[in-house]
Design a protein around this motif. Structure first.
Motif, PDB file in Angstrom:
ATOM      1  N   ASP A   1       0.834  -1.214   0.000  1.00 38.89           N
ATOM      2  CA  ASP A   1       0.000   0.000   0.000  1.00 38.89           C
ATOM      3  C   ASP A   1       0.864   1.257   0.000  1.00 38.89           C
ATOM      4  OD1 ASP A   1      -2.245  -1.612   0.048  1.00 38.89           O
ATOM      5  OD2 ASP A   1      -2.620  -1.334   2.199  1.00 38.89           O
TER       6      ASP A   1
ATOM      7  N   ARG B   1       2.490   1.877  -3.353  1.00 38.22           N
ATOM      8  CA  ARG B   1       1.559   2.424  -4.352  1.00 38.22           C
ATOM      9  C   ARG B   1       1.299   3.906  -4.127  1.00 38.22           C
ATOM     10  NH1 ARG B   1      -0.590  -1.432  -7.403  1.00 38.22           N
ATOM     11  NH2 ARG B   1      -0.903  -3.493  -6.531  1.00 38.22           N
ATOM     12  N   GLU B   2       1.175   4.308  -2.867  1.00 38.61           N
ATOM     13  CA  GLU B   2       0.737   5.663  -2.530  1.00 38.61           C
ATOM     14  C   GLU B   2       1.869   6.673  -2.377  1.00 38.61           C
ATOM     15  OE1 GLU B   2      -1.514   5.028   1.026  1.00 38.61           O
ATOM     16  OE2 GLU B   2      -2.928   3.684   0.020  1.00 38.61           O
TER      17      GLU B   2
END
Length: 96
Positions: A65, A68-69
């Motif tokens: 996560d 990705r961010e």
């Protein structure tokens, strides 16, 4: 920053995990492959140390996560990745 990363390279990879003497494997692996970033994420489940599989899976999910961010890079990005994964594991341990 890293001009050599701007070129297109093909990477072939595989994963293999050895359970050792245990009847189960607590290690977790994820591969993040986006246009912006390629990231191999591996967490050791610590072989039988209470919910090791849950901890390693939580760590790789969190790292994926974050990967990705995050817009970070280099040492700052890696620090963010590790700290976020550690916080996720600690939170899961305290609030199952």
């Amino acid at each position: 920053m890293f001009d050599f990363l701007k070129k297109t390279h093909r990477i072939t990879y595989a994963s293999v995990s050895f359970d050792g003497t245990r009847p189960y494997n607590e290690d977790s692996l994820k591969i993040l492959d986006t246009d912006r970033r390629k990231l191999f994420i591996l967490a050791d489940g610590l072989g039988g140390c209470g919910d090791g599989k849950l901890a390693s899976q939580t760590a790789v999910d969190s790292a994926e996560d974050t990967g990705r961010e995050s817009t970070g890079s280099g040492e700052t990005f890696l620090k963010e990745l590790f700290e976020t994964a550690q916080e996720s594991v600690t939170e899961k341990k305290e609030n199952p």
